[in-house]
Enzyme design. Structure first.
Site, PDB file in Angstrom:
ATOM      1  N   THR A 153       0.877  -1.182   0.000  1.00 61.38           N
ATOM      2  CA  THR A 153       0.000   0.000   0.000  1.00 61.38           C
ATOM      3  C   THR A 153       0.916   1.235   0.000  1.00 61.38           C
ATOM      4  O   THR A 153       1.321   1.679  -1.056  1.00 61.38           O
ATOM      5  CB  THR A 153      -0.965   0.007   1.202  1.00 61.38           C
ATOM      6  OG1 THR A 153      -0.226  -0.159   2.401  1.00 61.38           O
ATOM      7  CG2 THR A 153      -2.000  -1.093   1.058  1.00 61.38           C
ATOM      8  N   LYS A 175       3.832  -6.919   4.110  1.00 60.91           N
ATOM      9  CA  LYS A 175       3.587  -5.541   3.708  1.00 60.91           C
ATOM     10  C   LYS A 175       3.274  -4.724   4.953  1.00 60.91           C
ATOM     11  O   LYS A 175       2.800  -5.242   5.974  1.00 60.91           O
ATOM     12  CB  LYS A 175       2.455  -5.421   2.685  1.00 60.91           C
ATOM     13  CG  LYS A 175       1.124  -5.902   3.111  1.00 60.91           C
ATOM     14  CD  LYS A 175       0.136  -4.926   3.680  1.00 60.91           C
ATOM     15  CE  LYS A 175       0.329  -3.509   3.239  1.00 60.91           C
ATOM     16  NZ  LYS A 175      -0.685  -2.654   3.961  1.00 60.91           N
ATOM     17  N   THR A 186      -1.857  -1.687   7.278  1.00 60.81           N
ATOM     18  CA  THR A 186      -1.990  -2.965   7.956  1.00 60.81           C
ATOM     19  C   THR A 186      -0.809  -3.882   7.671  1.00 60.81           C
ATOM     20  O   THR A 186      -0.333  -3.938   6.561  1.00 60.81           O
ATOM     21  CB  THR A 186      -3.260  -3.660   7.431  1.00 60.81           C
ATOM     22  OG1 THR A 186      -4.383  -2.910   7.841  1.00 60.81           O
ATOM     23  CG2 THR A 186      -3.379  -5.066   7.954  1.00 60.81           C
ATOM     24  N   GLU A 266       8.633   5.415   5.844  1.00 64.92           N
ATOM     25  CA  GLU A 266       9.026   6.531   4.976  1.00 64.92           C
ATOM     26  C   GLU A 266       9.097   7.855   5.725  1.00 64.92           C
ATOM     27  O   GLU A 266       9.935   8.692   5.451  1.00 64.92           O
ATOM     28  CB  GLU A 266       8.025   6.666   3.828  1.00 64.92           C
ATOM     29  CG  GLU A 266       8.119   5.535   2.838  1.00 64.92           C
ATOM     30  CD  GLU A 266       6.939   5.538   1.889  1.00 64.92           C
ATOM     31  OE1 GLU A 266       6.462   6.628   1.544  1.00 64.92           O
ATOM     32  OE2 GLU A 266       6.490   4.445   1.519  1.00 64.92           O
ATOM     33  N   SER A 393      -7.925   8.029   5.336  1.00 57.02           N
ATOM     34  CA  SER A 393      -7.768   6.577   5.265  1.00 57.02           C
ATOM     35  C   SER A 393      -8.969   5.934   5.914  1.00 57.02           C
ATOM     36  O   SER A 393      -9.451   6.380   6.919  1.00 57.02           O
ATOM     37  CB  SER A 393      -6.513   6.140   5.993  1.00 57.02           C
ATOM     38  OG  SER A 393      -6.624   6.423   7.365  1.00 57.02           O
TER      39      SER A 393
END
Lengths: 393, 393
Positions: A153, A175, A186, A266, A393
């Site tokens: 994602t 992920k 998640t 990030e 989100s």
């Protein structure tokens, strides 16, 4: 290096149109046996997404009845969480499509979703995508990395890991864009092995491995509605490992993947490794490490390259006495090798601490016993605030 | 409107040079009787600053022996925390100076400090400052506001409150720059009343009042090493209130001051009021409210003016079942009057929510009982990260 590294597994992926970017968004992992064992750990959040509720139930039934688990279907682009009865029906349709792709029923498939909460999945696109992903898997083990890419994602890189020894391979994919935004991002993990183990052994291996790996990565103090860590075993190696050996191999792959999650934060400028030593018990050490990892004041100071031991000590002091016995006068804090706090007071000059490395090592000695535990988090940065405020989100 | 609003109290302040800015940094509050009762609540952090340890001990002795508490001395510019044996001696010297200023011993004085952790106080300047502050108090009640100003650290405004009725006045002052940085900005509160109450009544009043006021303001999930809330009673009104009445008046002043702390969160763009209703118990409601107030994802979303109910529901789901029984399917979430989540799923269109007011009202209905609780926090902003990373503390 992937979810198809172990013998007996194939994987496929496709772009089904769930992501508006047109990138791949559906993945399937298929176990070709001869064993079809599985274990899994799901989010402890009481608000569980439909795929988690369904997979928990299917796995419990499989463990009770010996039903094989033959496939896992995963999608990005929608979490199917807080979606009510329709969400449950959709998760069942997703499992049915995954089962059908290998000629089995829905009860042989586990499902995982990630993306926005509170919106229904486009089921026509998703079920067609599962069939296409399974088709693309073919009979080669080449497509593991494609599956790892399809579940991304906000991840900037896909994540894979592998350990092989004693005739057994354990491989996996994960992920999660760091732990900086566990709800946006998640954590989904699929690990495979060709070890010849039972449902029960698989469950024990994954449950034990998670405890000291994925559960030791913490920044937002909360698991998402969708977190899932699934282990599939094919038995294709013909090797029957001891429980201890398979658990250790799954732990190593889990630790590798967990470290990759931290590194892919990030918004972060530092990966922070907190180790608490000289605790009365491992649980006590973990509780102190977790409190430090959850302190916004500690995390913001690290962003500012400030080895602020006062904030670290104050965070430790918030852990109740009955959880972690220690005396404030016995605390010492070492940051990147410099003992800046000793005996609960000022230690060496904090200007000696080099805060330039991305990885910051914090060691807190409680002076109370012989147990220890470590945990990972990230610093609190402007980019964290930006990512989690500017985008819904 | 100040700590000298109640009859029988004077206050003074001075610039002793503890702050490099030259602003006032020492305050003294003096009780002229005829009663000298006191109660206090101190930080629950296990790493307690020296002035907290000393004041706790002095107050316990006073409660046991009936010793009068005649004065409180406070300083900004240094927390005297994590300062070892020398820090304890310094706190005792501070109390001795405060006692001497009113012709009493150190055991009649309580002391509070705020500022950097891990550095020793300049004791010559501080003890001279206490004498000068006491001198400046004179015999008028005019200098209450000066005292409130002298205890400011990162506060942008001084904070005072007052309630009068039934012949009794309760007044107070507080410092703390919002709850955004409770360690930088330790919460110090002194409340005075002219009610005729005993040590025991004073202790009960302040302990009860704190529970639903200062303890319901939360953003960093942690009390500082120095937090102190002190109540002094002079009896000068000659009125003996019921326990219930004096507790209620202290609660009102505390609530007023707590709300001022939230409003002075310089880094914040929203004050967030979380109310949890239909809980099985008030403790359950408070636990859910606290979890929501501590969620960085919720707080960052509010900074982004996003009424993100998914994050609110996910935070609620992190509270253990045994702490707060409820079913995820019964949850509803209302943000600024719009029920955006109903029955655990999508409610009204979240675009209907007006997020422009500084105050954001979040109501979470658990559908499990009849109890409720509310709590205050702020949003998580770039300025929060900046304030807590760019400046050491």
């Amino acid at each position: 290096m992937s979810v198809t590294a172990a013998q007996g597994f194939t994987a496929g992926s496709t772009a089904a149109g769930l992501k508006t970017t047109g990138q791949s968004d559906v993945a399937v992992v298929i176990n070709h046996g001869p064993m079809f064992s599985a274990g899994a750990v799901f989010t402890r959040n009481r608000v569980k997404a439909a795929p988690v509720l369904l997979s928990e139930e299917s796995l419990a039934t499989a463990h009770r009845t010996g039903t094989p688990i033959t496939t896992v279907a995963l999608n990005s682009g929608g979490a199917n969480a807080c979606t009510g009865a329709q969400g449950m029906r959709d998760a069942a349709s997703m499992a049915a499509a995954a089962g059908a792709a290998v000629g089995a029923g829905y009860e042989q498939a586990l499902v995982c979703s990630t993306g926005l909460i509170g919106t229904l999945l486009p089921m026509d696109a998703l079920t067609a995508g599962i069939a296409a992903a399974a088709e693309s898997a073919g009979d080669s083990a080449e497509h593991g990395t494609g599956a790892a890419q399809a579940i991304m994602t906000t991840d900037s890189v896909h994540k894979e890991a592998q350990v092989s020894r004693g005739g057994i391979t354990v491989g996996g994919m994960a992920k999660g864009a760091g732990m900086l935004a566990p709800q946006l991002a998640t954590m989904l993990v699929v690990i495979t092995t060709d070890a010849d183990i039972t449902h029960k052994q698989a469950q024990k291996a994954v449950a034990d491995a998670v405890t000291t790996t994925f559960n030791r990565v913490d920044s937002d103090a909360c698991m998402s509605t969708n977190d899932s860590v699934i282990l599939l075993a094919s038995g294709a190696s013909g090797v029957k490992p001891s429980q201890k050996d398979i658990t250790q191999m799954v732990r190593e792959v889990s630790a590798d993947l967990a470290r990759q999650l931290v590194a892919d934060a990030e918004g972060a400028s530092h990966d922070v490794h907190v180790t608490v030593t000289s605790a009365t018990t491992e649980d006590a050490a973990e509780a102190v490490a977790r409190e430090i990892c959850r302190s916004n004041l500690v995390k913001a100071a690290i962003f500012g390259n400030d080895p602020n031991w006062g904030r670290i000590v104050a965070a430790a002091g918030c852990v109740p006495e009955q959880v972690a016995p220690f005396s404030a006068d016995d605390l010492s804090v070492t940051v990147n090798g410099i003992e800046v706090c000793r005996g609960g007071g000022v230690g060496r000059d904090r200007d000696l601490v080099d805060m330039t490395p991305r990885e910051v090592e914090i060691v807190v000695d409680l002076g109370a016993g012989t147990a220890s535990a470590d945990m990972w988090t990230n610093d609190l940065t402007h980019d964290y605030v930006e990512e989690n405020s500017a985008y819904s989100s």
